[in-house]
Every structure is written in C-alpha cells, then in structure tokens.
Motif scaffolding. Structure first.
Motif, short mmCIF file in Angstrom:
data_model
loop_
_atom_site.label_atom_id
_atom_site.label_comp_id
_atom_site.label_asym_id
_atom_site.label_seq_id
_atom_site.Cartn_x
_atom_site.Cartn_y
_atom_site.Cartn_z
N TYR A 80 0.84 -1.19 0.00
CA TYR A 80 0.00 0.00 0.00
C TYR A 80 0.88 1.24 0.00
N THR A 82 1.35 5.32 -0.28
CA THR A 82 0.47 6.43 0.13
C THR A 82 0.51 7.45 -1.00
N CYS A 99 -2.60 4.73 2.18
CA CYS A 99 -3.93 5.15 1.73
C CYS A 99 -3.81 6.07 0.51
N VAL A 113 -5.93 7.51 8.92
CA VAL A 113 -6.42 6.91 7.68
C VAL A 113 -5.53 5.69 7.42
N ASP A 115 -4.54 1.51 5.96
CA ASP A 115 -4.21 0.82 4.71
C ASP A 115 -5.43 0.58 3.83
N CYS A 117 -7.43 2.56 2.35
CA CYS A 117 -8.52 3.55 2.36
C CYS A 117 -8.36 4.52 1.20
N ARG A 136 -13.87 3.62 1.92
CA ARG A 136 -13.86 4.65 0.88
C ARG A 136 -14.87 5.72 1.25
#
Length: 185
Positions: A80, A82, A99, A113, A115, A117, A136
């Motif tokens: 993930y 960012t 995110c 916030v 992972d 999202c 989301r």
C-alpha cells in the motif's frame, strides 16, 4: 533552527519540487515525491522506506503529521503506497498509512487513515476520526467517528471552504519559506 532531514534510503532519494515548502524539523525519507507548491509543515515525518509516497501539487501536510506506507506481501503484492493527490488538505497531527487521498480530499485534525482507504475528491474525514482499513469516502460526503462512518453530504459552501483553505496554505507556505530563508542568512 533544525533543518529538514532529507534522507536517501534503499537507493531512493526524495524528489522535492523547488517551489515546495519543507519546514524545519521535517524528516523526509526514501521514495518520496513532493509536487509544486506543496507544503510539508513543521515536524512532519514522511517515511517511504518500504513503498512509495507521493504528494501532489499545492497539497499541504500540516504540523506533526506522520505519513507512511505498507510493504508488499503475498496477500498484497504491491503493498500500500500512500498517494496524496493535488489540492489536498491534511490537518495537524494526522496519521496516514498506505492510503489514497484523491485530488481535493480533506483530512481533519488528529485523524487516522489506514491501509487501503480512499478519500475521493471533495470528500472529508472529520477531526479526530479513524478510517479503518479499505474504507472509501465518496465525493461530497463527510465521515466522522472512530471507526468513521457516513454522517452527511457536504454543502457547496463547505466544499468551497476547502478550496479556499488550499489557496491559503499555498500563500502561507510562501511566506514561511521566505522567513526560513531569511533566518538562515
């Protein structure tokens, strides 16, 4: 005055546009890209040691915020990163981890916030909220609480206020950049 620490890591050096403002006390590490007129405020940590972090044009990461990412695994082969789009407002003391904040997203003070999202453009996470993994926030919605949930649709006035906030931070960053440069001479 403590200069920002810009640290290459694992062969990746942060790429920071010359018009960006990086405040003293910041730590920017590894595979980070900061776009034009973006601002990273005092005592932020932007650590891209296990994946990448991008911060788009005119976005601001306010004081004391930590931005990190997540490693690839057998379940998440790309991990993930960012990804912070353009014209994004990130309040003071925020934790962003793995995110995506799309163009014009808003993240309030002291939020988390997590992972996977996504906050869509013109979406808002209210102060103090926690957006749990893989949630989301759609365009035009306000989410709040811990864990965060849908509260209401945003008014046009609220959306316009977020856009004015972006303009304010671009101008304020220019003033701070000039003050830091003057103090260094």
């Amino acid at each position: 005055m403590t200069d920002p620490l810009i640290l290459p890591f694992n062969g990746k050096t942060p790429k920071i546009h010359e018009s960006a403002f990086i405040a003293p006390g910041c730590k920017i590490i590894g595979d980070v890209e900061v776009g034009p007129e973006a601002s990273i405020w005092y005592n932020c940590v932007i650590r891209a040691d296990v994946n990448k972090i991008t911060i788009g044009a005119r976005s601001n990461i306010q004081d004391g915020t930590t931005v990190h990412c997540d490693s690839p695994t057998s379940f998440t082969p790309y991990g993930y990163p960012t990804i912070i789009g353009e014209d994004v407002l990130v309040g003071h003391m925020v934790m962003l981890h793995g995110c995506t904040l799309e163009d014009r997203a808003f993240v309030g003070l002291s939020t988390t916030v997590m992972d996977g999202c996504v906050i869509e453009g013109d979406g808002m996470l209210a102060a103090g909220a926690t957006l749990t993994p893989n949630k989301r926030i759609p365009t035009g919605q306000l989410w709040a609480g811990s864990p965060a949930k849908y509260m209401r649709d945003l008014t046009e006035q609220a959306i316009e206020g977020m856009r004015l906030g972006v303009s304010h931070y671009v101008e304020n960053a220019k003033a701070h950049k000039a003050a830091v440069e003057a103090a260094s001479n």
